[in-house]
Write an enzyme that holds these catalytic residues in place. Structure first.
Site, mmCIF file in Angstrom:
data_model
loop_
_atom_site.group_PDB
_atom_site.id
_atom_site.type_symbol
_atom_site.label_atom_id
_atom_site.label_comp_id
_atom_site.label_asym_id
_atom_site.label_seq_id
_atom_site.Cartn_x
_atom_site.Cartn_y
_atom_site.Cartn_z
ATOM 1 N N VAL A 1 0.814 -1.206 0.000
ATOM 2 C CA VAL A 1 0.000 0.000 0.000
ATOM 3 C C VAL A 1 0.851 1.262 0.000
ATOM 4 O O VAL A 1 0.359 2.355 -0.286
ATOM 5 C CB VAL A 1 -0.958 -0.010 1.220
ATOM 6 C CG1 VAL A 1 -0.216 0.309 2.511
ATOM 7 C CG2 VAL A 1 -2.134 0.930 1.009
ATOM 8 N N SER A 2 2.139 1.126 0.274
ATOM 9 C CA SER A 2 3.023 2.289 0.386
ATOM 10 C C SER A 2 3.646 2.668 -0.958
ATOM 11 O O SER A 2 4.375 1.866 -1.551
ATOM 12 C CB SER A 2 4.154 1.999 1.388
ATOM 13 O OG SER A 2 5.166 2.976 1.287
ATOM 14 N N PRO A 3 3.407 3.890 -1.443
ATOM 15 C CA PRO A 3 4.067 4.298 -2.687
ATOM 16 C C PRO A 3 5.576 4.378 -2.544
ATOM 17 O O PRO A 3 6.319 4.125 -3.498
ATOM 18 C CB PRO A 3 3.457 5.675 -2.977
ATOM 19 C CG PRO A 3 2.967 6.168 -1.655
ATOM 20 C CD PRO A 3 2.548 4.956 -0.894
#
EC number: 5.99.1.4
Length: 217
Positions: free
Chosen positions: A11-13
């Protein structure tokens, strides 16, 4: 050869950006990376941290910043149709390809590209089914057929990360030292390259600086 543990949540860019930049950042060094998926939300909750998406102006800035970073670094980054989103299906799919809590670079990259390139819904059922088929040959048989092993590995990974002081992703661990964030890659490189700064007092001294704020300030 040094072992690097790369803690990530899809979920982390910044996990995507760090994944793409890592080979260039560490080019010429001898190292081995262990990609270890964790549940970012649980790590944030432990410290009462809402994360960038929990603060409206910071959310706007973060999404603009990562989109620009993807452009400027040449790896691309398209915000998915919805963000944030519950990453559990992706984390469990990844750890279905693992026996020990770590995944290989192919699995990590396949899922990260699924999320961060194309601007589509990361949890769209049709896309998830296609992703599962793409990773089918990487899957490890699960005795109960209900992702029981993957769920257990995710809990263990997240608990271990928290115990080791991981508070966000991407995070990198080398010889018991933690490095957090995309912008920590030059520091990680220096450590792996044997920069004498890491043998001096500065690392420990920085963490011992007392706070100047009264409790509850």
């Amino acid at each position: 050869m040094k072992d690097v543990t790369f803690y990530l949540d899809f979920v982390s860019p910044y996990a995507w950006l760090a994944f793409e930049r890592l080979p260039q950042a560490l080019e010429g060094l001898s190292y081995h990376v262990r990609y270890r998926p964790v549940l970012l939300g649980a790590l944030l909750q432990q410290h009462g941290n809402p994360g960038p998406a929990g603060i409206a102006p910071k959310r706007d800035w973060t999404y603009r910043h990562v989109a620009w970073l993807g452009h400027s670094l040449g790896c691309g980054l398209d915000m998915p149709a919805r963000h944030p989103f519950p990453p559990l299906p992706l984390l469990r799919l990844a750890l279905g390809c693992s026996e020990d809590g770590c995944i290989n670079r192919f699995v990590a990259g396949t899922i990260l590209r699924h999320v961060w390139l194309g601007g589509q819904d990361a949890l769209d059922p049709v896309r998830l089914e296609r992703l599962a088929q793409e990773l089918a040959q990487q899957q490890v048989p699960d005795p109960d057929g209900q992702q029981g092993r993957a769920k257990a590995l995710l809990r263990a990974n997240t608990d271990e990360a928290a115990a080791r002081g991981v508070f966000g992703v991407p995070a990198f661990e080398v010889d018991g030292r933690l490095f957090w964030g995309l912008d920590a890659l030059p520091m990680l490189r220096a450590c792996l390259a044997g920069d004498p700064w890491f043998q001096g007092p500065a690392w420990d001294a920085a963490a011992r600086v007392p706070s100047g704020l009264a409790p509850g300030y």
